[in-house]
Design an enzyme around this catalytic site. Sequence first.
Site, PDB file in Angstrom:
ATOM      1  N   TYR A  73       0.838  -1.224   0.000  1.00  0.00           N
ATOM      2  CA  TYR A  73       0.000   0.000   0.000  1.00  0.00           C
ATOM      3  C   TYR A  73       0.860   1.258   0.000  1.00  0.00           C
ATOM      4  O   TYR A  73       0.380   2.327  -0.319  1.00  0.00           O
ATOM      5  CB  TYR A  73      -0.908   0.064   1.234  1.00  0.00           C
ATOM      6  N   HIS A 114       0.878 -11.374   2.295  1.00  0.00           N
ATOM      7  CA  HIS A 114      -0.222 -10.646   1.642  1.00  0.00           C
ATOM      8  C   HIS A 114      -0.933 -11.489   0.582  1.00  0.00           C
ATOM      9  O   HIS A 114      -2.146 -11.401   0.425  1.00  0.00           O
ATOM     10  CB  HIS A 114       0.345  -9.380   0.994  1.00  0.00           C
TER      11      HIS A 114
HETATM   12  N1  LIG Z   1      -5.504  -8.390   2.102  1.00  0.00           N
HETATM   13  C1  LIG Z   1      -5.839  -7.862   0.944  1.00  0.00           C
HETATM   14  O1  LIG Z   1      -5.523  -8.396  -0.131  1.00  0.00           O
HETATM   15  C2  LIG Z   1      -6.602  -6.574   0.918  1.00  0.00           C
HETATM   16  C3  LIG Z   1      -7.152  -6.111  -0.282  1.00  0.00           C
HETATM   17  C4  LIG Z   1      -7.866  -4.916  -0.248  1.00  0.00           C
HETATM   18  C5  LIG Z   1      -8.008  -4.211   0.940  1.00  0.00           C
HETATM   19  N2  LIG Z   1      -7.432  -4.661   2.092  1.00  0.00           N
HETATM   20  C6  LIG Z   1      -7.587  -3.904   3.377  1.00  0.00           C
HETATM   21  O2  LIG Z   1      -8.974  -3.761   3.644  1.00  0.00           O
HETATM   22  C7  LIG Z   1      -9.249  -2.375   3.890  1.00  0.00           C
HETATM   23  C8  LIG Z   1     -10.676  -2.041   3.538  1.00  0.00           C
HETATM   24  O3  LIG Z   1     -10.932  -2.285   2.182  1.00  0.00           O
HETATM   25  P1  LIG Z   1     -11.128  -1.109   1.124  1.00  0.00           P
HETATM   26  O4  LIG Z   1     -10.327   0.050   1.594  1.00  0.00           O
HETATM   27  O5  LIG Z   1     -10.840  -1.654  -0.200  1.00  0.00           O
HETATM   28  O6  LIG Z   1     -12.651  -0.801   1.129  1.00  0.00           O
HETATM   29  P2  LIG Z   1     -13.904  -0.801   2.137  1.00  0.00           P
HETATM   30  O7  LIG Z   1     -13.497  -0.434   3.505  1.00  0.00           O
HETATM   31  O8  LIG Z   1     -14.636  -2.069   1.939  1.00  0.00           O
HETATM   32  O9  LIG Z   1     -14.799   0.342   1.504  1.00  0.00           O
HETATM   33  C9  LIG Z   1     -14.349   1.641   1.399  1.00  0.00           C
HETATM   34  C10 LIG Z   1     -15.436   2.472   0.769  1.00  0.00           C
HETATM   35  O10 LIG Z   1     -16.613   2.419   1.572  1.00  0.00           O
HETATM   36  C11 LIG Z   1     -17.035   3.751   1.858  1.00  0.00           C
HETATM   37  N3  LIG Z   1     -17.563   3.733   3.242  1.00  0.00           N
HETATM   38  C12 LIG Z   1     -16.890   3.460   4.370  1.00  0.00           C
HETATM   39  N4  LIG Z   1     -17.714   3.530   5.426  1.00  0.00           N
HETATM   40  C13 LIG Z   1     -18.944   3.844   4.956  1.00  0.00           C
HETATM   41  C14 LIG Z   1     -20.202   4.044   5.571  1.00  0.00           C
HETATM   42  N5  LIG Z   1     -20.381   3.931   6.899  1.00  0.00           N
HETATM   43  N6  LIG Z   1     -21.267   4.375   4.781  1.00  0.00           N
HETATM   44  C15 LIG Z   1     -21.104   4.475   3.437  1.00  0.00           C
HETATM   45  N7  LIG Z   1     -19.932   4.296   2.798  1.00  0.00           N
HETATM   46  C16 LIG Z   1     -18.859   3.977   3.560  1.00  0.00           C
HETATM   47  C17 LIG Z   1     -15.818   4.615   1.719  1.00  0.00           C
HETATM   48  O11 LIG Z   1     -16.167   5.908   1.296  1.00  0.00           O
HETATM   49  P3  LIG Z   1     -15.943   7.226   2.237  1.00  0.00           P
HETATM   50  O12 LIG Z   1     -14.468   7.421   2.326  1.00  0.00           O
HETATM   51  O13 LIG Z   1     -16.664   8.272   1.505  1.00  0.00           O
HETATM   52  O14 LIG Z   1     -16.565   6.891   3.566  1.00  0.00           O
HETATM   53  C18 LIG Z   1     -15.045   3.908   0.614  1.00  0.00           C
HETATM   54  O15 LIG Z   1     -15.493   4.325  -0.641  1.00  0.00           O
HETATM   55  C19 LIG Z   1      -8.182  -1.664   3.031  1.00  0.00           C
HETATM   56  O16 LIG Z   1      -8.061  -0.304   3.334  1.00  0.00           O
HETATM   57  C20 LIG Z   1      -6.983  -2.512   3.323  1.00  0.00           C
HETATM   58  O17 LIG Z   1      -6.428  -2.118   4.563  1.00  0.00           O
HETATM   59  C21 LIG Z   1      -6.751  -5.847   2.109  1.00  0.00           C
END
Ligand SMILES: NC(=O)c1ccc[n+]([C@@H]2O[C@H](COP(=O)([O-])OP(=O)(O)OC[C@H]3O[C@@H](n4cnc5c(N)ncnc54)[C@H](OP(=O)(O)O)[C@@H]3O)[C@@H](O)[C@H]2O)c1
Length: 272
Positions: free
Chosen positions: A57, A121
């Site tokens: 990241y 990862h």
């Molecule tokens: N291990 C892996 O391979 C892997 C892969 C991908 C991600 N990850 C980890 O997982 C974490 C989370 O996944 P992600 O960042 O892809 O996405 P996510 O947390 O599933 O979704 C993020 C989105 O949801 C919106 N959101 C968040 N809270 C909300 C709420 N209460 N109401 C409405 N919309 C909301 C955010 O917009 P706003 O900013 O406008 O709230 C953003 O657009 C990552 O940051 C990373 O640390 C791990």
Amino acid sequence: MQKITLANGHALDLVGTGTNTFGKINHEYTQGLSNDLSDMAYAIQAGYRLFDTAVSYRTEPIVGQGLANSALARDQFFITTKFPGRDDDPKDRQNEARIRQIIDQSFANLQTDRIDLYLLHHPWKNHEDILRVWRVLESYVNAGRINSLGVSNYDQELLEFLMAHARIQPVLNQIESHPGRWNDDLIVFTQAKGLVAQAWGPLTNVAETSREALSEIGQKYGKSWAQVALKYNVQRQVAVIPKSHQLCHQEANLDIFDFTLSAEDLAHIQKL
Ligand SMILES: NC(=O)c1ccc[n+]([C@@H]2O[C@H](COP(=O)([O-])OP(=O)(O)OC[C@H]3O[C@@H](n4cnc5c(N)ncnc54)[C@H](OP(=O)(O)O)[C@@H]3O)[C@@H](O)[C@H]2O)c1
């Protein structure tokens, strides 16, 4: 914050924050760092104490500086980071010196001498690569520098392989799980093996129809679609790491411990 106990006795918050676009230009994943620490400051203010980052990241320095700027003592927060490299990009796992260099850089980026959880990862087909990196990570656990080891995106077969060969067992599998792709089979398998399942992307790629169905369920409890989606996982002891750049969403995503989804709701949500 409710916690779950990992198989090695360490505790893990059921809700942490993702950070993969924190401190990045326009909050875009592929962009460089803006070094804006406000996402971290808001998350800490909202009450998050578990921070999920990864070498890939490039946000470890943001997490490290954000925590250094806070008033939190080291034992008040939990950091997860992850060893990089896709299956087709093996350059960083070919020899022990390079593996150590990568891990040591995480400590420097995060401004800490102890990392709570270090994950592989990505799954790699080459089993020797997995064990080469795992053995080095085990040496950091033995030296008291990493508390727990785990994996991410590991399927049943690879998890069984690692568990059969690990001297220090993985305690967590971080898996994609959200409406439209709950990944239930892998979650059930992971939990049956005694590992904690942690959902990544818990709020991504949610179809409009699913949001509407979740909103309708949420109305009964005074909760939003996002809170219901997170609760579905948390209620079955799947930890979640939602990410938001808005304080109001960050706060809402922590506010999911004062209601319980009914069996009927759970059955409905499972099908979304
Ligand atoms: N291990 C892996 O391979 C892997 C892969 C991908 C991600 N990850 C980890 O997982 C974490 C989370 O996944 P992600 O960042 O892809 O996405 P996510 O947390 O599933 O979704 C993020 C989105 O949801 C919106 N959101 C968040 N809270 C909300 C709420 N209460 N109401 C409405 N919309 C909301 C955010 O917009 P706003 O900013 O406008 O709230 C953003 O657009 C990552 O940051 C990373 O640390 C791990």
